[in-house]
Design an enzyme around this catalytic site. Structure first.
Site, PDB file in Angstrom:
ATOM      1  N   GLY A 168     -49.605   0.972   8.797  1.00  0.00           N
ATOM      2  CA  GLY A 168     -49.329   2.025   7.812  1.00  0.00           C
ATOM      3  C   GLY A 168     -47.915   2.561   7.935  1.00  0.00           C
ATOM      4  N   THR A 223     -63.686  -7.456  -1.155  1.00  0.00           N
ATOM      5  CA  THR A 223     -62.746  -8.522  -1.479  1.00  0.00           C
ATOM      6  C   THR A 223     -63.407  -9.707  -2.163  1.00  0.00           C
ATOM      7  OG1 THR A 223     -61.443 -10.272  -0.437  1.00  0.00           O
ATOM      8  CG2 THR A 223     -63.081  -9.257   0.918  1.00  0.00           C
ATOM      9  N   TYR A 231     -62.732 -12.851   7.757  1.00  0.00           N
ATOM     10  CA  TYR A 231     -62.388 -11.626   7.030  1.00  0.00           C
ATOM     11  C   TYR A 231     -63.442 -11.328   5.958  1.00  0.00           C
ATOM     12  CZ  TYR A 231     -59.970  -9.041   3.297  1.00  0.00           C
ATOM     13  OH  TYR A 231     -59.652  -8.164   2.296  1.00  0.00           O
ATOM     14  N   LYS A 280     -66.400  -8.228   5.573  1.00  0.00           N
ATOM     15  CA  LYS A 280     -66.528  -7.342   4.399  1.00  0.00           C
ATOM     16  C   LYS A 280     -67.940  -7.433   3.825  1.00  0.00           C
ATOM     17  CE  LYS A 280     -62.295  -5.617   3.955  1.00  0.00           C
ATOM     18  NZ  LYS A 280     -61.921  -4.235   3.665  1.00  0.00           N
ATOM     19  N   PHE A 325     -59.500  -8.702  -6.193  1.00  0.00           N
ATOM     20  CA  PHE A 325     -58.952 -10.049  -6.091  1.00  0.00           C
ATOM     21  C   PHE A 325     -57.530  -9.878  -5.522  1.00  0.00           C
ATOM     22  CE2 PHE A 325     -62.197 -13.038  -7.757  1.00  0.00           C
ATOM     23  CZ  PHE A 325     -63.222 -12.100  -7.781  1.00  0.00           C
ATOM     24  N   ILE A 341     -45.751 -23.815   0.084  1.00  0.00           N
ATOM     25  CA  ILE A 341     -46.993 -23.886  -0.696  1.00  0.00           C
ATOM     26  C   ILE A 341     -48.064 -24.447   0.234  1.00  0.00           C
ATOM     27  CG2 ILE A 341     -48.139 -25.018  -2.641  1.00  0.00           C
ATOM     28  CD1 ILE A 341     -45.428 -25.014  -4.081  1.00  0.00           C
ATOM     29  N   PHE A 342     -49.084 -23.661   0.503  1.00  0.00           N
ATOM     30  CA  PHE A 342     -50.132 -24.096   1.443  1.00  0.00           C
ATOM     31  C   PHE A 342     -51.118 -25.026   0.732  1.00  0.00           C
ATOM     32  CE2 PHE A 342     -49.406 -19.829   3.759  1.00  0.00           C
ATOM     33  CZ  PHE A 342     -48.387 -20.369   4.524  1.00  0.00           C
ATOM     34  N   ARG A 401     -55.361 -18.074  -7.951  1.00  0.00           N
ATOM     35  CA  ARG A 401     -55.810 -16.712  -7.646  1.00  0.00           C
ATOM     36  C   ARG A 401     -55.665 -15.830  -8.886  1.00  0.00           C
ATOM     37  NH1 ARG A 401     -57.492 -19.101  -4.109  1.00  0.00           N
ATOM     38  NH2 ARG A 401     -57.348 -18.806  -1.854  1.00  0.00           N
ATOM     39  N   ARG A 420     -53.957 -23.859   4.202  1.00  0.00           N
ATOM     40  CA  ARG A 420     -54.203 -22.780   5.167  1.00  0.00           C
ATOM     41  C   ARG A 420     -55.714 -22.684   5.394  1.00  0.00           C
ATOM     42  NH1 ARG A 420     -52.297 -16.829   3.447  1.00  0.00           N
ATOM     43  NH2 ARG A 420     -54.116 -17.061   2.151  1.00  0.00           N
TER      44      ARG A 420
HETATM   45  N1  LIG Z   1     -53.991  -6.715  -0.587  1.00  0.00           N
HETATM   46  C1  LIG Z   1     -54.937  -7.368  -1.252  1.00  0.00           C
HETATM   47  O1  LIG Z   1     -54.644  -8.216  -2.102  1.00  0.00           O
HETATM   48  C2  LIG Z   1     -56.390  -7.060  -0.998  1.00  0.00           C
HETATM   49  C3  LIG Z   1     -57.350  -7.797  -1.704  1.00  0.00           C
HETATM   50  C4  LIG Z   1     -58.701  -7.544  -1.475  1.00  0.00           C
HETATM   51  C5  LIG Z   1     -59.087  -6.512  -0.618  1.00  0.00           C
HETATM   52  N2  LIG Z   1     -58.143  -5.816   0.046  1.00  0.00           N
HETATM   53  C6  LIG Z   1     -58.596  -4.731   0.930  1.00  0.00           C
HETATM   54  O2  LIG Z   1     -57.924  -3.540   0.567  1.00  0.00           O
HETATM   55  C7  LIG Z   1     -57.710  -2.715   1.700  1.00  0.00           C
HETATM   56  C8  LIG Z   1     -56.251  -2.334   1.775  1.00  0.00           C
HETATM   57  O3  LIG Z   1     -55.464  -3.516   1.823  1.00  0.00           O
HETATM   58  P1  LIG Z   1     -53.877  -3.452   1.962  1.00  0.00           P
HETATM   59  O4  LIG Z   1     -53.352  -4.711   1.398  1.00  0.00           O
HETATM   60  O5  LIG Z   1     -53.387  -2.148   1.470  1.00  0.00           O
HETATM   61  O6  LIG Z   1     -53.744  -3.526   3.544  1.00  0.00           O
HETATM   62  P2  LIG Z   1     -52.774  -2.712   4.513  1.00  0.00           P
HETATM   63  O7  LIG Z   1     -52.856  -3.432   5.795  1.00  0.00           O
HETATM   64  O8  LIG Z   1     -51.461  -2.495   3.887  1.00  0.00           O
HETATM   65  O9  LIG Z   1     -53.495  -1.313   4.641  1.00  0.00           O
HETATM   66  C9  LIG Z   1     -54.568  -1.068   5.498  1.00  0.00           C
HETATM   67  C10 LIG Z   1     -54.289   0.205   6.257  1.00  0.00           C
HETATM   68  O10 LIG Z   1     -55.420   0.495   7.097  1.00  0.00           O
HETATM   69  C11 LIG Z   1     -54.940   0.928   8.343  1.00  0.00           C
HETATM   70  N3  LIG Z   1     -55.956   0.635   9.350  1.00  0.00           N
HETATM   71  C12 LIG Z   1     -56.435  -0.586   9.691  1.00  0.00           C
HETATM   72  N4  LIG Z   1     -57.358  -0.457  10.659  1.00  0.00           N
HETATM   73  C13 LIG Z   1     -57.473   0.875  10.914  1.00  0.00           C
HETATM   74  C14 LIG Z   1     -58.253   1.641  11.804  1.00  0.00           C
HETATM   75  N5  LIG Z   1     -59.120   1.086  12.651  1.00  0.00           N
HETATM   76  N6  LIG Z   1     -58.116   2.982  11.814  1.00  0.00           N
HETATM   77  C15 LIG Z   1     -57.239   3.589  10.966  1.00  0.00           C
HETATM   78  N7  LIG Z   1     -56.460   2.911  10.098  1.00  0.00           N
HETATM   79  C16 LIG Z   1     -56.576   1.575  10.073  1.00  0.00           C
HETATM   80  C17 LIG Z   1     -53.643   0.177   8.573  1.00  0.00           C
HETATM   81  O11 LIG Z   1     -52.796   0.845   9.487  1.00  0.00           O
HETATM   82  C18 LIG Z   1     -53.073   0.092   7.174  1.00  0.00           C
HETATM   83  O12 LIG Z   1     -52.179   1.158   6.908  1.00  0.00           O
HETATM   84  C19 LIG Z   1     -58.220  -3.529   2.893  1.00  0.00           C
HETATM   85  O13 LIG Z   1     -59.512  -3.077   3.207  1.00  0.00           O
HETATM   86  C20 LIG Z   1     -58.263  -4.947   2.387  1.00  0.00           C
HETATM   87  O14 LIG Z   1     -59.260  -5.690   3.030  1.00  0.00           O
HETATM   88  C21 LIG Z   1     -56.802  -6.060  -0.115  1.00  0.00           C
HETATM   89  O1  LIG Z   2     -46.576 -18.437   2.006  1.00  0.00           O
HETATM   90  C1  LIG Z   2     -47.587 -18.555   1.333  1.00  0.00           C
HETATM   91  C2  LIG Z   2     -48.553 -17.520   1.223  1.00  0.00           C
HETATM   92  C3  LIG Z   2     -49.683 -17.751   0.470  1.00  0.00           C
HETATM   93  N1  LIG Z   2     -49.868 -18.938  -0.157  1.00  0.00           N
HETATM   94  C4  LIG Z   2     -51.066 -19.164  -0.979  1.00  0.00           C
HETATM   95  O2  LIG Z   2     -51.053 -18.209  -2.000  1.00  0.00           O
HETATM   96  C5  LIG Z   2     -52.380 -17.801  -2.325  1.00  0.00           C
HETATM   97  C6  LIG Z   2     -52.484 -16.301  -2.165  1.00  0.00           C
HETATM   98  O3  LIG Z   2     -52.344 -15.991  -0.788  1.00  0.00           O
HETATM   99  P1  LIG Z   2     -52.122 -14.509  -0.233  1.00  0.00           P
HETATM  100  O4  LIG Z   2     -51.093 -13.831  -1.043  1.00  0.00           O
HETATM  101  O5  LIG Z   2     -51.921 -14.623   1.237  1.00  0.00           O
HETATM  102  O6  LIG Z   2     -53.499 -13.808  -0.576  1.00  0.00           O
HETATM  103  P2  LIG Z   2     -54.982 -14.249  -0.178  1.00  0.00           P
HETATM  104  O7  LIG Z   2     -55.015 -15.014   1.077  1.00  0.00           O
HETATM  105  O8  LIG Z   2     -55.588 -14.905  -1.393  1.00  0.00           O
HETATM  106  O9  LIG Z   2     -55.674 -12.896   0.149  1.00  0.00           O
HETATM  107  C7  LIG Z   2     -55.467 -11.720  -0.621  1.00  0.00           C
HETATM  108  O10 LIG Z   2     -56.417 -11.702  -1.637  1.00  0.00           O
HETATM  109  C8  LIG Z   2     -57.764 -11.694  -1.165  1.00  0.00           C
HETATM  110  C9  LIG Z   2     -58.678 -11.662  -2.374  1.00  0.00           C
HETATM  111  O11 LIG Z   2     -58.571 -12.841  -3.126  1.00  0.00           O
HETATM  112  C10 LIG Z   2     -57.950 -10.465  -0.289  1.00  0.00           C
HETATM  113  O12 LIG Z   2     -59.226 -10.414   0.191  1.00  0.00           O
HETATM  114  C11 LIG Z   2     -56.974 -10.433   0.866  1.00  0.00           C
HETATM  115  O13 LIG Z   2     -57.110  -9.225   1.582  1.00  0.00           O
HETATM  116  C12 LIG Z   2     -55.596 -10.534   0.318  1.00  0.00           C
HETATM  117  O14 LIG Z   2     -54.680 -10.652   1.413  1.00  0.00           O
HETATM  118  C13 LIG Z   2     -53.299 -18.555  -1.365  1.00  0.00           C
HETATM  119  O15 LIG Z   2     -53.758 -19.697  -2.016  1.00  0.00           O
HETATM  120  C14 LIG Z   2     -52.370 -18.978  -0.227  1.00  0.00           C
HETATM  121  O16 LIG Z   2     -52.752 -20.190   0.401  1.00  0.00           O
HETATM  122  C15 LIG Z   2     -48.937 -19.956  -0.056  1.00  0.00           C
HETATM  123  O17 LIG Z   2     -49.106 -21.040  -0.603  1.00  0.00           O
HETATM  124  N2  LIG Z   2     -47.816 -19.728   0.693  1.00  0.00           N
END
Ligand SMILES: NC(=O)c1ccc[n+]([C@@H]2O[C@H](COP(=O)([O-])OP(=O)(O)OC[C@H]3O[C@@H](n4cnc5c(N)ncnc54)[C@H](O)[C@@H]3O)[C@@H](O)[C@H]2O)c1
Ligand SMILES: O=c1ccn([C@@H]2O[C@H](COP(=O)(O)OP(=O)(O)O[C@H]3O[C@H](CO)[C@@H](O)[C@H](O)[C@H]3O)[C@@H](O)[C@H]2O)c(=O)[nH]1
Length: 340
Positions: A36, A116, A140, A144, A168, A206-207, A220, A281
């Site tokens: 954070g 997620t 992961y 969830k 997503f 590109i993975f 995605r 990946r």
């Molecule tokens: N980013 C995406 O595309 C995506 C997609 C699907 C779901 N999510 C979910 O959305 C949420 C937020 O994702 P984000 O991308 O903002 O991630 P992020 O890592 O930026 O934010 C998560 C925050 O939670 C805090 N945290 C983690 N564990 C903790 C703990 N035990 N106690 C207190 N604080 C804690 C971290 O310090 C961080 O600031 C997550 O639950 C993630 O699984 C994200």
């Molecule tokens: O350097 C990179 C990084 C990612 N990817 C690909 O890009 C796509 C998106 O990847 P990324 O941006 O890492 O997101 P995800 O792994 O799809 O995961 C995100 O989206 C999910 C929902 O679909 C959430 O659950 C996760 O928290 C969030 O991190 C995937 O196919 C990866 O394999 C690459 O090819 N090269």
């Protein structure tokens, strides 16, 4: 009465806090601040603490009159979860268990939970609907799903109502120019490609280009972080107004391949950068695309920023103006900006 935002200093959490501020809510944030960012939290009372810390949670619930919880804190990297499964169970499942224990003890009975698309694993059909088969392909997603099941049973026994939002791929930054995505290390596709455009990394990988998709790379469904934040307001308001528990996909029902995303980054930034093909990946399903019809129907969610180009432009604006994120040498600039 306050809303407790767990993980409110993270990428999505900080945008949820910004949306709550606009709704004039009283906000309390808990974040362990490892990931954070202090400057991402634009308002409210911030506790630097861990969800696994019972004493800290008790203190927060005693010191504040919490009426609802928005729970975004988690370890959330697909790749990392495959090598550190125990840490993912500990932080995600055990952390949520502690939170629910505290909510039960302090009689707080509304929670919005960040789930997620990763709960579905390889989808049985596209677009994915909420009731479709769920066999996560990575730890992961498994953690969830375990939390989703926990919420179900806890409601039966203790009456804690929930809205589960299965996001997503979240992208973009806030229109106010003050907050955006700043992970260290960064692992997400759009910010990584932007870093490559800015010359901060040599290339973008590109993975896998051997998936059964139109160009061989993964597909995605990208959703703008402000649209995601808006969904949390709708969810929390619904619960407060007596609405029932629900589980909703949060996406735009349109998929883009990794190659298309990279091309969009090149187009939006006007900058060229090297692209390399790497191996797949671990834990990545080939295609994830949401059907968001349920949340549109039941919570009246209507995304306003669904074009990929606009999402990339929004992310680009943040990274272009904050090339070092929040706190790597530009704290003063950031503070001046946020005060102006
Ligand atoms: N980013 C995406 O595309 C995506 C997609 C699907 C779901 N999510 C979910 O959305 C949420 C937020 O994702 P984000 O991308 O903002 O991630 P992020 O890592 O930026 O934010 C998560 C925050 O939670 C805090 N945290 C983690 N564990 C903790 C703990 N035990 N106690 C207190 N604080 C804690 C971290 O310090 C961080 O600031 C997550 O639950 C993630 O699984 C994200
Ligand atoms: O350097 C990179 C990084 C990612 N990817 C690909 O890009 C796509 C998106 O990847 P990324 O941006 O890492 O997101 P995800 O792994 O799809 O995961 C995100 O989206 C999910 C929902 O679909 C959430 O659950 C996760 O928290 C969030 O991190 C995937 O196919 C990866 O394999 C690459 O090819 N090269």
């Amino acid at each position: 009465m306050a809303i407790l935002v767990c993980g409110g200093a993270g990428y999505i959490g900080s945008h949820v806090v910004a949306a709550l501020i606009e709704q004039h809510e009283e906000i309390v944030v808990i974040d362990r601040m490892a990931v954070g960012r202090q400057y991402a939290v634009l308002g409210g009372k911030l506790y630097n603490g861990d969800l696994n810390d019972r004493v800290m949670l008790d203190k927060i619930f005693k010191e504040n009159e919490i009426e609802a919880v928005i729970h975004l804190s988690a370890s959330s990297l697909v790749g990392e979860s495959m090598t550190q499964p125990l840490e993912y169970y500990r932080n995600n499942v055990e952390g949520t268990l502690r939170l629910l224990e505290a909510m039960h003890k302090h009689c707080v009975d509304n929670i919005v939970f960040s789930s997620t698309a990763a709960v579905y694993g390889d989808p049985e059909r596209i677009p994915i609907r909420e009731d479709d088969r769920k066999i996560p392909r990575n730890t992961y997603g498994e953690t969830k799903l375990a939390i989703e099941r926990m919420l179900h049973w806890v409601e039966q026994a203790h009456g804690i109502k929930y809205v589960i939002l299965r996001y997503f791929n979240v992208a973009g930054a806030h229109d106010n120019g003050l907050i955006g995505e700043d992970h260290d290390p960064e692992t997400h596709l759009i910010p990584l490609a932007i870093q490559a455009a800015l010359g901060q990394r040599e290339n973008i990988m590109i993975f896998g280009d051997d998936y059964s998709t139109k160009d061989g790379s993964c597909i995605r469904d990208y959703v703008h972080v402000m649209d995601v934040a808006e969904a949390h307001l709708l969810a929390v308001n619904s619960l407060r107004n007596g609405g029932r528990s629900g589980v909703y996909n949060l996406g735009n029902s349109e998929g883009f391949t990794v190659k298309e995303v990279i091309e969009t980054v090149k187009k939006v930034t006007g900058l060229a950068f090297p692209v390399q093909i790497a191996s797949r990946r671990q834990g990545d399903p080939a295609v994830l695309i949401a059907s968001p019809e349920l949340i549109k129907d039941e919570l009246n969610w209507s995304p306003k920023r669904s074009s990929l180009e606009k999402m990339v432009a929004s992310a680009w604006e943040w990274h272009r103006t904050h090339p070092n994120g929040y706190a790597k040498g530009n704290e003063e600039t950031w503070q001046k900006e946020s005060q102006s």
